[in-house]
Design an enzyme around this catalytic site. Structure first.
Site, PDB file in Angstrom:
ATOM      1  N   SER A  93       2.232   6.608 -10.472  1.00 49.72           N
ATOM      2  CA  SER A  93       2.123   5.197 -10.838  1.00 49.72           C
ATOM      3  C   SER A  93       2.228   4.995 -12.344  1.00 49.72           C
ATOM      4  O   SER A  93       1.777   5.840 -13.135  1.00 49.72           O
ATOM      5  CB  SER A  93       0.767   4.681 -10.356  1.00 49.72           C
ATOM      6  N   TYR A 110      -8.231   4.552 -10.061  1.00 48.37           N
ATOM      7  CA  TYR A 110      -6.921   4.713  -9.407  1.00 48.37           C
ATOM      8  C   TYR A 110      -5.968   5.484 -10.321  1.00 48.37           C
ATOM      9  O   TYR A 110      -5.329   6.463  -9.901  1.00 48.37           O
ATOM     10  CB  TYR A 110      -6.342   3.340  -9.055  1.00 48.37           C
TER      11      TYR A 110
HETATM   12  N1  LIG Z   1       3.361  -0.842  -4.576  1.00 47.06           N
HETATM   13  C1  LIG Z   1       3.318  -0.549  -5.860  1.00 47.06           C
HETATM   14  O1  LIG Z   1       3.565  -1.400  -6.708  1.00 47.06           O
HETATM   15  C2  LIG Z   1       2.980   0.840  -6.333  1.00 47.06           C
HETATM   16  C3  LIG Z   1       2.957   1.084  -7.709  1.00 47.06           C
HETATM   17  C4  LIG Z   1       2.655   2.367  -8.147  1.00 47.06           C
HETATM   18  C5  LIG Z   1       2.413   3.382  -7.240  1.00 47.06           C
HETATM   19  N2  LIG Z   1       2.422   3.108  -5.909  1.00 47.06           N
HETATM   20  C6  LIG Z   1       2.157   4.213  -4.981  1.00 47.06           C
HETATM   21  O2  LIG Z   1       3.155   4.207  -3.973  1.00 47.06           O
HETATM   22  C7  LIG Z   1       2.617   4.654  -2.733  1.00 47.06           C
HETATM   23  C8  LIG Z   1       2.860   3.634  -1.646  1.00 47.06           C
HETATM   24  O3  LIG Z   1       2.241   2.398  -2.027  1.00 47.06           O
HETATM   25  P1  LIG Z   1       2.380   1.068  -1.153  1.00 47.06           P
HETATM   26  O4  LIG Z   1       2.379  -0.080  -2.101  1.00 47.06           O
HETATM   27  O5  LIG Z   1       3.485   1.216  -0.169  1.00 47.06           O
HETATM   28  O6  LIG Z   1       0.957   1.069  -0.424  1.00 47.06           O
HETATM   29  P2  LIG Z   1       0.575   0.862   1.109  1.00 47.06           P
HETATM   30  O7  LIG Z   1      -0.917   0.750   1.136  1.00 47.06           O
HETATM   31  O8  LIG Z   1       1.377  -0.239   1.705  1.00 47.06           O
HETATM   32  O9  LIG Z   1       1.022   2.234   1.769  1.00 47.06           O
HETATM   33  C9  LIG Z   1       0.213   3.385   1.800  1.00 47.06           C
HETATM   34  C10 LIG Z   1       0.169   3.884   3.231  1.00 47.06           C
HETATM   35  O10 LIG Z   1      -0.619   5.074   3.250  1.00 47.06           O
HETATM   36  C11 LIG Z   1      -1.451   5.037   4.375  1.00 47.06           C
HETATM   37  N3  LIG Z   1      -2.640   5.842   4.099  1.00 47.06           N
HETATM   38  C12 LIG Z   1      -3.681   5.538   3.284  1.00 47.06           C
HETATM   39  N4  LIG Z   1      -4.603   6.502   3.309  1.00 47.06           N
HETATM   40  C13 LIG Z   1      -4.118   7.456   4.156  1.00 47.06           C
HETATM   41  C14 LIG Z   1      -4.629   8.699   4.616  1.00 47.06           C
HETATM   42  N5  LIG Z   1      -5.817   9.157   4.193  1.00 47.06           N
HETATM   43  N6  LIG Z   1      -3.891   9.428   5.491  1.00 47.06           N
HETATM   44  C15 LIG Z   1      -2.688   8.952   5.936  1.00 47.06           C
HETATM   45  N7  LIG Z   1      -2.169   7.773   5.537  1.00 47.06           N
HETATM   46  C16 LIG Z   1      -2.877   7.038   4.659  1.00 47.06           C
HETATM   47  C17 LIG Z   1      -1.803   3.577   4.593  1.00 47.06           C
HETATM   48  O11 LIG Z   1      -2.201   3.299   5.917  1.00 47.06           O
HETATM   49  C18 LIG Z   1      -0.499   2.890   4.196  1.00 47.06           C
HETATM   50  O12 LIG Z   1       0.316   2.660   5.311  1.00 47.06           O
HETATM   51  C19 LIG Z   1       1.135   4.935  -3.007  1.00 47.06           C
HETATM   52  O13 LIG Z   1       1.001   6.311  -3.314  1.00 47.06           O
HETATM   53  C20 LIG Z   1       0.837   4.097  -4.236  1.00 47.06           C
HETATM   54  O14 LIG Z   1      -0.243   4.630  -4.971  1.00 47.06           O
HETATM   55  C21 LIG Z   1       2.701   1.862  -5.433  1.00 47.06           C
END
Ligand SMILES: NC(=O)c1ccc[n+]([C@@H]2O[C@H](COP(=O)([O-])OP(=O)(O)OC[C@H]3O[C@@H](n4cnc5c(N)ncnc54)[C@H](O)[C@@H]3O)[C@@H](O)[C@H]2O)c1
Length: 334
Positions: A129, A154
């Protein structure tokens, strides 16, 4: 050539788009997700609706912290590569429950790295991130800037996960690990907690939006199709790159202030926002902006959707999805 890929966090916002894109290019995909309650699991099931009908997709409902389950899946499927996106996302909620964030994001990533090591899966692409840059780096952020002063749990967990990747790449001299620092991703299926989605929902329901700070906070917003192109670029790079750990920024490389963002959403909705002015939040960084030179050069990353085009696309999806109507009904029910 079709490959076998494991995607963790497959039902999430970014994960489900990555799954769809891998399936569309002919890969065979095993998705792992535990449908945690961070937001409505029904939304996550809807994200995977198309994939579930695809003959090359299988869903495993399991927790990435569960070592035995991860070893079982990864041993049995023996993927060519793993895309690890499962995490507890979100800066502000991580302040409320830091231990959970540490468990899922650091332990979970370690379990995946170790299951890959044990099964001799060499190629991993891991979600990091922009928050790892904190407030000390000078924008535009470069991958070799110091990322040693996270300002939220985070951010600290994401940086810790990167360091765990570094350690595994050092210990296993055949592993190729790519960490991708995503910069605020938005688009269809965006998490309901993120600003663009929650503002759109509230403005369309006639509710005030929480407007933190003076509106000058800047973000590099990345449209989901661009993020997905970068993720697939990383998967492809890991086929031919040398062993080791590499880090890439995936942003749009343009900034939008909070005030500008609200105006773009108002225009796309044809409605005016009511602002509930609140102080800047602890944990929120002042500014993010990606230098994407490295990703352009080595991943073939070429982001193409600017925020002025992406916001109307998001709003069109929001209207078609009926999410606004569903949440209005829930709110009316109390
Ligand atoms: N969306 C953004 O802007 C953004 C920015 C920076 C980093 N990220 C990173 O990208 C990745 C995806 O983010 P997103 O926005 O799609 O989030 P999201 O919450 O929509 O997706 C994460 C998924 O992981 C699953 N999950 C959570 N804990 C879990 C566990 N213990 N075991 C199995 N599955 C689990 C959740 O059910 C969810 O479906 C994450 O690692 C997040 O930190 C996202």
């Amino acid at each position: 050539m079709a490959e076998k890929i494991v995607v963790t966090g497959a039902a999430g916002f970014i994960g489900s788009h990555v799954v769809d894109a891998l399936l569309a290019r002919g890969d065979v995909v095993v998705g792992i997700d535990n449908f945690d309650s961070f937001y409505d699991p029904d939304l996550k099931r809807a994200n995977l609706a198309d994939a579930m009908l695809h003959p090359s997709f299988e869903l495993v409902e399991a927790d990435v912290r569960d070592t035995a389950a991860m070893r079982r899946v990864i041993d049995a499927f023996h993927p060519d590569a793993i895309v690890h996106l499962a995490a507890r996302a979100g800066v502000r909620p991580s302040i409320a429950d830091p231990a959970l964030y540490a468990a899922v994001n650091v332990l979970g990533t370690t379990v995946i790295l170790d299951a890959a090591r044990a099964a001799k899966v060499a190629r991993l692409v891991i979600a990091s991130s922009s928050s790892v840059y904190g407030n000390d780096a000078t924008p535009p952020f470069r991958e070799d800037d110091n990322a040693i002063t996270p300002i939220s749990p985070y951010a600290a967990t994401k940086r810790a996960a990167e360091l765990m990747c570094e350690a595994y790449a050092g210990l296993c001299d055949w592993m190729k690990i790519i960490s991708l620092r995503f910069f605020t991703v938005y688009g269809p299926r965006q998490r309901p907690d993120l600003a663009i989605h929650s503002f759109t929902r509230r403005i369309s329901a006639g509710e005030p939006i929480p407007f933190f700070g003076d509106g000058t906070a800047e973000r590099d917003y990345t449209y989901i199709t661009d993020t997905v192109q970068g993720v697939l670029g990383a998967v492809d790079r890991s086929r031919t790159s040398k062993p080791g750990h590499e880090i890439f920024n995936l942003g749009e490389s343009a900034v939008t202030t909070l005030s500008e963002l609200v105006i773009l959403i108002e225009r796309a909705l044809g409605m005016t926002a009511k602002l509930q002015r609140l102080p800047a939040q602890p944990g929120d960084v002042r500014r993010t902006l990606a230098d994407i030179t490295k990703a352009r050069k080595l991943l073939g990353y070429a982001p193409s959707v600017q925020v002025r085009d992406g916001i109307p696309r998001f709003v069109a999806w929001f209207r078609e999805s009926g999410i606004g109507a569903a949440s209005a009904t829930t709110a009316a029910r109390g």
